[in-house]
Design a protein around this motif. Sequence first.
Motif, PDB file in Angstrom:
ATOM      1  N   TYR A  65       0.492  -1.170  -0.167  1.00 34.14           N
ATOM      2  CA  TYR A  65      -0.280   0.334  -0.183  1.00 34.14           C
ATOM      3  C   TYR A  65       0.616   1.237   0.125  1.00 34.14           C
ATOM      4  O   TYR A  65       2.362   1.494   0.768  1.00 34.14           O
ATOM      5  CB  TYR A  65      -1.049   0.046   0.942  1.00 34.14           C
ATOM      6  CG  TYR A  65      -1.631  -1.555   1.204  1.00 34.14           C
ATOM      7  CD1 TYR A  65      -2.517  -1.829   0.217  1.00 34.14           C
ATOM      8  CD2 TYR A  65      -1.382  -2.071   2.241  1.00 34.14           C
ATOM      9  CE1 TYR A  65      -3.564  -2.655   0.466  1.00 34.14           C
ATOM     10  CE2 TYR A  65      -2.690  -3.162   2.816  1.00 34.14           C
ATOM     11  CZ  TYR A  65      -3.330  -3.820   1.450  1.00 34.14           C
ATOM     12  OH  TYR A  65      -3.811  -4.606   2.105  1.00 34.14           O
ATOM     13  N   SER A  66       0.626   2.107  -0.898  1.00 33.52           N
ATOM     14  CA  SER A  66       1.699   3.739  -1.112  1.00 33.52           C
ATOM     15  C   SER A  66       1.883   4.368   0.006  1.00 33.52           C
ATOM     16  O   SER A  66       2.377   5.213  -0.004  1.00 33.52           O
ATOM     17  CB  SER A  66       0.953   3.941  -2.458  1.00 33.52           C
ATOM     18  OG  SER A  66      -0.612   4.147  -2.049  1.00 33.52           O
ATOM     19  N   ASN A  67       0.715   4.283   0.806  1.00 32.85           N
ATOM     20  CA  ASN A  67       1.161   5.671   1.906  1.00 32.85           C
ATOM     21  C   ASN A  67       0.424   4.947   3.221  1.00 32.85           C
ATOM     22  O   ASN A  67      -0.432   4.096   2.529  1.00 32.85           O
ATOM     23  CB  ASN A  67      -0.089   6.604   1.928  1.00 32.85           C
ATOM     24  CG  ASN A  67      -0.700   6.884   0.903  1.00 32.85           C
ATOM     25  OD1 ASN A  67      -2.020   6.188   1.813  1.00 32.85           O
ATOM     26  ND2 ASN A  67      -1.187   7.696   0.013  1.00 32.85           N
ATOM     27  N   PHE A  68       0.325   5.610   4.716  1.00 37.35           N
ATOM     28  CA  PHE A  68      -0.272   5.037   5.981  1.00 37.35           C
ATOM     29  C   PHE A  68      -1.864   4.904   5.786  1.00 37.35           C
ATOM     30  O   PHE A  68      -2.326   4.126   5.726  1.00 37.35           O
ATOM     31  CB  PHE A  68       0.236   5.261   6.720  1.00 37.35           C
ATOM     32  CG  PHE A  68       0.390   4.681   8.325  1.00 37.35           C
ATOM     33  CD1 PHE A  68       0.811   3.990   8.367  1.00 37.35           C
ATOM     34  CD2 PHE A  68      -0.939   5.606   9.401  1.00 37.35           C
ATOM     35  CE1 PHE A  68       0.488   3.165  10.011  1.00 37.35           C
ATOM     36  CE2 PHE A  68      -0.902   5.547  10.598  1.00 37.35           C
ATOM     37  CZ  PHE A  68       0.034   4.335  10.220  1.00 37.35           C
ATOM     38  N   SER A  69      -2.226   6.174   5.289  1.00 41.05           N
ATOM     39  CA  SER A  69      -3.556   6.140   5.795  1.00 41.05           C
ATOM     40  C   SER A  69      -4.420   5.322   4.235  1.00 41.05           C
ATOM     41  O   SER A  69      -5.719   4.301   4.729  1.00 41.05           O
ATOM     42  CB  SER A  69      -3.944   7.609   4.835  1.00 41.05           C
ATOM     43  OG  SER A  69      -3.818   8.314   3.408  1.00 41.05           O
ATOM     44  N   HIS A  70      -3.638   4.804   3.669  1.00 39.58           N
ATOM     45  CA  HIS A  70      -4.562   3.716   2.095  1.00 39.58           C
ATOM     46  C   HIS A  70      -4.498   2.472   3.032  1.00 39.58           C
ATOM     47  O   HIS A  70      -5.375   1.754   3.729  1.00 39.58           O
ATOM     48  CB  HIS A  70      -3.115   3.838   1.463  1.00 39.58           C
ATOM     49  CG  HIS A  70      -3.902   3.250   0.603  1.00 39.58           C
ATOM     50  ND1 HIS A  70      -5.304   3.203   0.253  1.00 39.58           N
ATOM     51  CD2 HIS A  70      -3.170   2.532  -0.936  1.00 39.58           C
ATOM     52  CE1 HIS A  70      -5.896   2.465  -1.350  1.00 39.58           C
ATOM     53  NE2 HIS A  70      -4.130   1.523  -1.535  1.00 39.58           N
ATOM     54  N   ALA A  71      -3.308   2.098   4.061  1.00 44.10           N
ATOM     55  CA  ALA A  71      -3.098   1.195   4.190  1.00 44.10           C
ATOM     56  C   ALA A  71      -3.802   0.682   5.470  1.00 44.10           C
ATOM     57  O   ALA A  71      -4.373  -0.123   5.689  1.00 44.10           O
ATOM     58  CB  ALA A  71      -1.676   0.984   5.021  1.00 44.10           C
TER      59      ALA A  71
END
Length: 303
Positions: A149-155
């Motif tokens: 996942y490209s960034n934390f909020s997405h993950a």
Amino acid sequence: MYTLVIMTWLTFVIIPNVNGFGYSKKEQHLWPQKYKLCTGKLQSPIAISTSKAIPLPLPALEMIGYHDFLPMPLTLVNNGQTIKLIVNKNVTYGRLPYIFGAILKQNQQYEMEQLHFHWGTKNNKGSEHVLNGIRYPMEMHIVHRNMAYSNFSHALQYEDGVVVIAVFFQLQDEQNELLQSLVSKLSDVQWAHLKLSVNISITLASLMPLNTDIYYIYKGSLTTPPCSEAITWVIFATPVPISFRQMSMFRTLSNGEEILGDNFRRLQDIGQRKIYVRRLYPWLSVKQDNSRWNFSNLSWFWS
Ligand SMILES: *[C@@H]1O[C@H](CO)[C@@H](O)[C@H](O)[C@H]1NC(C)=O
Ligand SMILES: *[C@@H]1O[C@H](CO)[C@@H](O)[C@H](O)[C@H]1NC(C)=O
Ligand SMILES: *[C@@H]1O[C@H](CO)[C@@H](O)[C@H](O)[C@H]1NC(C)=O
Ligand SMILES: *[C@@H]1O[C@H](CO)[C@@H](O)[C@H](O)[C@H]1NC(C)=O
Ligand SMILES: [Zn+2]
């Protein structure tokens, strides 16, 4: 509103209190009003008891780059809720520490994002997880993002999005020299909502217990709003020593109104969740381990 204060050797940024939430009993009751996920069935922290955990000869958690210095400069933040050390994503050399193994999905790697602490204003409280009835004076969380996942909020939107390593601290008289580089920087972020660029020579290994053989693992959530149920928790059984004096340095920090501390969430129901604990059986050779055991389809829940 942002205020910038430039000093001869430090740059402070005053950060606004965007996702305000408090830790008092009253305030924790209010979390679900604003953050619906906080009432979910897979919430953290929980009380862990060895006798109720499922012992298995699980694979080790592989921690890569834990002995390397974190790339400088780092960002040190007192956000009024915790003290956080954030790694710089734009490193042009090497790569950030990452983890895999244990019973995480095969071919999945989790990269370090930040680490932070939960501690008490008194020695008999502070940790979020409780292990065999013990609430340690402090607990560190090293937060890792699934690199798929490209960034934390997405993950945070995926059940396999994030792995948090939890480490307990235990008081002793002697100073733990390995903690000093971090502890000595705390006074620079004494005031709430300070964000500071720092050059600290620090490895993650220096903050880890000497023995990382035994861990507990379960599925849970962020212990702060928005309480996303995206976290695989890996909790090491062996605590890290910290002196009374070093511990007291954490209690000189301010949350904006009073001493920053007791920043732990109340215990959540385990529900249908299984907790696995890694056990080493000396009579099992590594080879036997691989052929006799297959942990790829372990279930995380009692059906
Ligand atoms: C995070 O990643 C998602 C998916 O790739 C993207 O849509 C979103 O804009 C990104 N958010 C930030 C803050 O970069
Ligand atoms: C940290 O070190 C880098 C180079 O190593 C330097 O450019 C930077 O100014 C330093 N930052 C601080 C806050 O000391
Ligand atoms: C373990 O089991 C899974 C499915 O149950 C299978 O796909 C995998 O190949 C097995 N791994 C080994 C090493 O036998
Ligand atoms: C894992 O898969 C194997 C074979 O596919 C099966 O025999 C076993 O019961 C499964 N274990 C669990 C916990 O589902
Ligand atoms: Zn935490």
